[in-house]
Scaffold this active site. Structure first.
Site, short mmCIF file in Angstrom:
data_model
loop_
_atom_site.label_atom_id
_atom_site.label_comp_id
_atom_site.label_asym_id
_atom_site.label_seq_id
_atom_site.Cartn_x
_atom_site.Cartn_y
_atom_site.Cartn_z
N CYS A 114 0.82 -1.23 0.00
CA CYS A 114 0.00 0.00 0.00
C CYS A 114 0.85 1.27 0.00
CB CYS A 114 -0.96 0.00 1.18
SG CYS A 114 -2.17 -1.32 1.05
N HIS A 255 -3.48 7.15 2.35
CA HIS A 255 -3.84 5.83 1.83
C HIS A 255 -5.23 5.47 2.35
CE1 HIS A 255 -3.90 1.73 0.70
NE2 HIS A 255 -3.78 1.26 1.93
N ASN A 285 -10.15 -0.11 -0.71
CA ASN A 285 -8.68 -0.06 -0.68
C ASN A 285 -8.14 -0.62 -1.99
OD1 ASN A 285 -5.97 -0.34 -0.23
ND2 ASN A 285 -6.16 -1.32 1.77
N1 COA Z 1 -18.95 -8.33 8.50
C1 COA Z 1 -19.42 -8.56 9.74
N2 COA Z 1 -18.63 -8.89 10.77
C2 COA Z 1 -17.32 -9.01 10.54
C3 COA Z 1 -16.76 -8.79 9.25
C4 COA Z 1 -17.65 -8.46 8.23
N3 COA Z 1 -17.22 -8.23 6.97
N4 COA Z 1 -15.44 -8.96 9.32
C5 COA Z 1 -15.16 -9.26 10.60
N5 COA Z 1 -16.28 -9.30 11.32
C6 COA Z 1 -16.45 -9.59 12.75
C7 COA Z 1 -15.27 -10.36 13.30
O1 COA Z 1 -15.43 -11.74 13.07
C8 COA Z 1 -15.36 -10.01 14.77
O2 COA Z 1 -16.32 -10.81 15.36
P1 COA Z 1 -16.07 -11.44 16.83
O3 COA Z 1 -15.91 -10.26 17.73
O4 COA Z 1 -17.30 -12.23 17.06
O5 COA Z 1 -14.82 -12.25 16.69
C9 COA Z 1 -15.88 -8.58 14.77
O6 COA Z 1 -16.49 -8.38 13.48
C10 COA Z 1 -14.81 -7.54 14.98
O7 COA Z 1 -13.73 -7.85 14.11
P2 COA Z 1 -12.41 -7.01 14.11
O8 COA Z 1 -11.39 -7.64 13.25
O9 COA Z 1 -12.07 -6.67 15.52
O10 COA Z 1 -12.95 -5.68 13.41
P3 COA Z 1 -12.22 -4.32 13.30
O11 COA Z 1 -13.03 -3.26 13.92
O12 COA Z 1 -10.77 -4.41 13.69
O13 COA Z 1 -12.26 -4.06 11.74
C11 COA Z 1 -10.81 -4.16 9.82
C12 COA Z 1 -11.62 -4.95 10.86
C13 COA Z 1 -10.11 -5.12 8.89
C14 COA Z 1 -11.77 -3.29 9.05
C15 COA Z 1 -9.78 -3.28 10.57
O14 COA Z 1 -9.13 -4.05 11.52
C16 COA Z 1 -8.77 -2.63 9.67
O15 COA Z 1 -9.07 -1.74 8.91
N6 COA Z 1 -7.48 -3.02 9.80
C17 COA Z 1 -6.35 -2.36 9.17
C18 COA Z 1 -6.37 -2.38 7.68
C19 COA Z 1 -5.14 -1.69 7.14
O16 COA Z 1 -4.84 -0.57 7.46
N7 COA Z 1 -4.34 -2.38 6.38
C20 COA Z 1 -3.08 -1.84 5.99
C21 COA Z 1 -3.04 -1.39 4.62
S1 COA Z 1 -3.72 -2.55 3.50
#
Ligand code: COA
Length: 338
Positions: A114, A255, A285
């Site tokens: 990224c 980004h 993204n």
């Molecule tokens: N729809 C519904 N629920 C979902 C889901 C979806 N698409 N994806 C995950 N969940 C659930 C998970 O299973 C979890 O459930 P649980 O609590 O029962 O285990 C819950 O939602 C929370 O998941 P979590 O991973 O803690 O969510 P989050 O708030 O961290 O959001 C991302 C997930 C990926 C959006 C976030 O972590 C993120 O943006 N990460 C960084 C991305 C990034 O910057 N990458 C670098 C450049 S590419």
């Protein structure tokens, strides 16, 4: 501090037509429009059905060349930042050369996920700074849909496909162009965001396919924590070492991985939200394409004015992260696109 005289002389982008909305994803995995929008800020993303990363990149480069009124044969170098090359070799940049007719350019790919565009922009600027090259295409292009498991809700909601390009040239104007940069890497982050199958470590086999090792893997929570800190810190650092306050920055070009990461970065820089380029809602993204795609859209809309200060900021797999300070050097387009 060294200042270069490379400046962005043109921008262009290419986004495939097909849209994959949150409603579409609701039918594919156990998710909801509300969850996706509140956790990421994404409403829809674009998907390339037929074609590869080089097609997105070539489309973007053609748009940039047209905006500059430049023939492809004038280019000295093509750099493509991507994690989804058409194939391991030859480089996607060579394929872009062939597709655009840039027969006088030497071409190579750059891998920084990224942060790929930001890294490639800095590399391109050094070639201009060195004085030997005058016209360089820097492209961020990714067909993320080619490495996404559309049965896995954690990642399939996040990514989209796009290509965007800038052209770098030397400028005689003092204080205009790529003013400063700060790039970082931390290889200890490799286990949290990767695609482990297909390379020399795990050559393709039935096992790598069965274990889904040809898809992107991300530990979202772990990456989120470091991305917030990394992108905000490096953006603040580039402001501080150039004696800029939030008032002096006209645009943050972050980004587009997650709206919450972008908001945290803007807060650290004490920037009003109206100064932050955000299009994650429409494209998701797009990895190496997010930053030039924002710049290209905002320029087309006549929103970036000559002389404005842009801070480009990225965070991605590696880990890699960085920020670039750009003093904008071109006028708004004659035809404004709404
Ligand atoms: N729809 C519904 N629920 C979902 C889901 C979806 N698409 N994806 C995950 N969940 C659930 C998970 O299973 C979890 O459930 P649980 O609590 O029962 O285990 C819950 O939602 C929370 O998941 P979590 O991973 O803690 O969510 P989050 O708030 O961290 O959001 C991302 C997930 C990926 C959006 C976030 O972590 C993120 O943006 N990460 C960084 C991305 C990034 O910057 N990458 C670098 C450049 S590419």
């Amino acid at each position: 501090m060294a200042t270069t005289h490379a400046y962005i002389s043109a921008v262009g982008h290419y986004v495939p037509e097909k849209v994959l909305s949150n409603a579409d994803l609701e039918k594919m995995v156990n998710t909801s429009d509300e969850w996706i929008r509140s956790r990421t800020g994404i409403s829809e993303r674009h998907i390339l059905d037929n074609g590869a990363t080089s097609d997105l990149a070539a489309g973007a480069l053609k748009a940039a060349l047209a905006n500059r009124g430049m023939d492809a044969s004038e280019l000295d170098i093509i750099i493509v930042a991507t994690v989804t090359p058409d194939m391991f070799f030859p480089s996607t940049a060579c394929l872009v050369q062939q597709k655009t007719g840039a027969k006088n350019a030497f071409c190579f790919d750059l891998s920084a996920a990224c942060s790929g565009f930001v890294y490639a922009l800095v590399v391109g600027a050094q070639f201009i700074d060195g004085g030997r090259y005058k016209k360089i295409a820097v492209i961020g292009s990714d067909k993320m849909s080619s490495i996404i498991d559309y049965t896995e809700r954690n990642t399939c909601i996040l990514f989209g496909d796009a290509g965007a390009a800038v052209i770098l040239e030397p400028t005689g104007e003092e204080g205009v162009g790529i003013i400063d940069h700060r790039l970082y890497s931390d290889g200890s982050g490799s286990k949290f965001l990767n695609m482990t199958g297909g390379g020399s470590l795990n050559p393709p086999s039935h096992e790598t396919v069965d274990k889904k090792m040809h898809y992107i893997f991300q530990d979202g929570k772990a990456v989120f924590k470091v991305a917030v800190i990394g992108m905000a810190d490096v953006s603040y650092e580039i402001m501080q070492r150039n004696n800029l306050t939030g008032n002096d920055v006209d645009w943050l070009v972050p980004h587009q991985a997650n709206l919450r990461i972008i908001d945290a970065c803007a807060e650290r820089m004490e920037l009003d939200k109206s100064k932050v380029m955000i299009n994650i809602d429409r494209f998701g993204n797009t990895t190496a394409a997010t930053i030039p795609l924002c710049i290209s859209e905002w320029w087309q809309k006549g929103k970036i004015k000559k002389g404005q200060n842009l801070v480009l900021a990225s965070f991605g797999a590696g880990y890699t992260w960085g920020a670039v300070l750009v003093k904008w050097g071109i006028e708004a387009p004659k035809e404004i696109k709404s």
